[in-house]
Enzyme design. Structure first.
Site, PDB file in Angstrom:
ATOM      1  N   ASN A 289      -8.010  33.455  49.000  1.00  0.00           N
ATOM      2  CA  ASN A 289      -8.121  34.917  48.975  1.00  0.00           C
ATOM      3  C   ASN A 289      -8.593  35.643  50.237  1.00  0.00           C
ATOM      4  O   ASN A 289      -8.306  36.820  50.404  1.00  0.00           O
ATOM      5  CB  ASN A 289      -9.069  35.334  47.838  1.00  0.00           C
TER       6      ASN A 289
ATOM      7  N   ARG B 248     -17.277  40.246  47.078  1.00  0.00           N
ATOM      8  CA  ARG B 248     -16.571  39.193  47.819  1.00  0.00           C
ATOM      9  C   ARG B 248     -16.342  39.532  49.298  1.00  0.00           C
ATOM     10  O   ARG B 248     -15.921  38.662  50.062  1.00  0.00           O
ATOM     11  CB  ARG B 248     -15.225  38.860  47.139  1.00  0.00           C
TER      12      ARG B 248
ATOM     13  N   ARG C 225      -5.328  43.571  43.094  1.00  0.00           N
ATOM     14  CA  ARG C 225      -6.153  43.137  44.234  1.00  0.00           C
ATOM     15  C   ARG C 225      -5.523  43.460  45.590  1.00  0.00           C
ATOM     16  O   ARG C 225      -6.190  43.335  46.614  1.00  0.00           O
ATOM     17  CB  ARG C 225      -6.420  41.639  44.137  1.00  0.00           C
TER      18      ARG C 225
ATOM     19  N   HIS D  81      -3.820  38.270  40.041  1.00  0.00           N
ATOM     20  CA  HIS D  81      -3.262  37.836  41.336  1.00  0.00           C
ATOM     21  C   HIS D  81      -1.879  37.254  41.062  1.00  0.00           C
ATOM     22  O   HIS D  81      -1.676  36.601  40.029  1.00  0.00           O
ATOM     23  CB  HIS D  81      -4.096  36.688  41.939  1.00  0.00           C
TER      24      HIS D  81
ATOM     25  N   CYS E  86      -5.868  28.612  43.584  1.00  0.00           N
ATOM     26  CA  CYS E  86      -6.906  29.505  44.131  1.00  0.00           C
ATOM     27  C   CYS E  86      -7.902  28.779  45.011  1.00  0.00           C
ATOM     28  O   CYS E  86      -8.561  29.387  45.843  1.00  0.00           O
ATOM     29  CB  CYS E  86      -7.724  30.138  43.019  1.00  0.00           C
TER      30      CYS E  86
END
Ligand code: ARG
Length: 283
Positions: A74, A98, A148, A177, A273
């Site tokens: 990410n 994040r 996102r 996502h 991920c």
């Protein structure tokens, strides 16, 4: 082309301490409780699986207070240009929790000679390879937007990376996502959860992947089946909570590696991920 390479983040500080997707809370509305030693063991299982498949594994140390840093898909999007140079686009993470992860990755790439690209704030949100998947056989990217990543960011990425980006609108927060609901497998086939997309985007997926298949029963939601990782065009690593989909993929000729990911699913993540695909070496 060189062998596949991934970047993982050590799981020592992984936890669920806030909720930024619906998977992070239980039916009672409380935060999911992570069994941390078990999470560490599951992460090592993934690392070992990569090594057995001949993948070069790089590890960035996790940082205290950044419980989602372990999801290395990410924070960035790296690529190699036709002239061989290495580039990375940093993310504009959707959640404030994040955002502090990104500078650690910036430093990691800087130390390895990548040219760093910082998105202009006008691009909106951007969460790296969580929403940007390479087409398996064409120089093209599939770009998820809606939760996102902003649609505007996808337009800018097309110009920056120099490849077409097919925009796909995500409409269901369970699949926040693109990597939670679409796994391109080869030039004509993908594993995909149709309910995750708006009708126009679904049409685009059917055009791109006419031989698409769906996860078996509810494995696309509860088993994170689409969060599988295709390694080297022959193997897939898939969440052990998707056993029937794993069998389907085996019947299609894939070498399937199933791994327990119970603790990471509590945070809304699984195999795909937990790694960043790094550009391969040129030799
Ligand atoms: N808890 C993390 C988040 O919500 C999970 C990220 C999973 N990553 C992914 N590429 N789907 O941001």
């Amino acid at each position: 082309m060189g062998s596949p390479r991934v970047l993982l983040c050590s799981p020592d500080h992984f936890d669920v301490v806030y909720a930024i997707n619906p998977h992070m809370v239980g039916d009672d509305g409380r935060l999911s409780e992570v069994d941390r030693p078990r999470a560490v063991a599951q992460w090592h299982g993934l690392k070992n699986a990569y090594e057995r498949l001949g993948v070069e594994v790089n590890v960035i140390p996790g940082v205290a207070g950044l419980p989602d840093m372990v999801f290395t898909a990410n924070q960035t999007f790296p690529w190699r240009t036709a002239d061989g140079s290495l580039h990375v686009l940093l993310s504009s993470m959707a959640s404030v929790e994040r955002r502090p992860e990104v500078p650690y990755f910036r430093r990691w790439y800087e130390e390895r000679g990548y040219t760093i690209h910082v998105p202009d704030p006008s691009w909106g949100l951007l969460e790296g390879m969580g929403d940007l998947l390479w087409h398996p056989t064409r120089p093209a990217l599939l770009g998820g937007h809606g939760f996102r990543t902003s649609e505007r960011a996808l337009i800018e990425i097309e110009a920056l990376v120099g490849v077409p980006v097919v925009p796909l609108r995500l409409v269901d927060p369970r699949w926040y996502h693109l990597d939670t609901c679409l796994a391109p497998l080869d030039g004509s086939r993908a594993l995909v959860c149709p309910k995750a997309f708006d009708p126009v985007s679904w049409d685009a997926i059917e055009d791109l992947f006419p031989d698409w298949i769906s996860p078996v029963e509810d494995e696309g939601e509860r088993g994170f089946a689409c969060n599988l990782h295709v390694v080297g065009g022959e193997s897939v690593i898939i969440d052990d909570a998707s056993p029937r989909t794993a069998v389907l993929l085996e019947e299609l000729g894939w070498n399937v590696v199933r791994l327990p990911m119970t603790e990471f699913r509590k945070s809304g993540g699984s195999v795909f991920c937990l790694k960043m695909e790094l550009p391969r070496s040129e030799s």
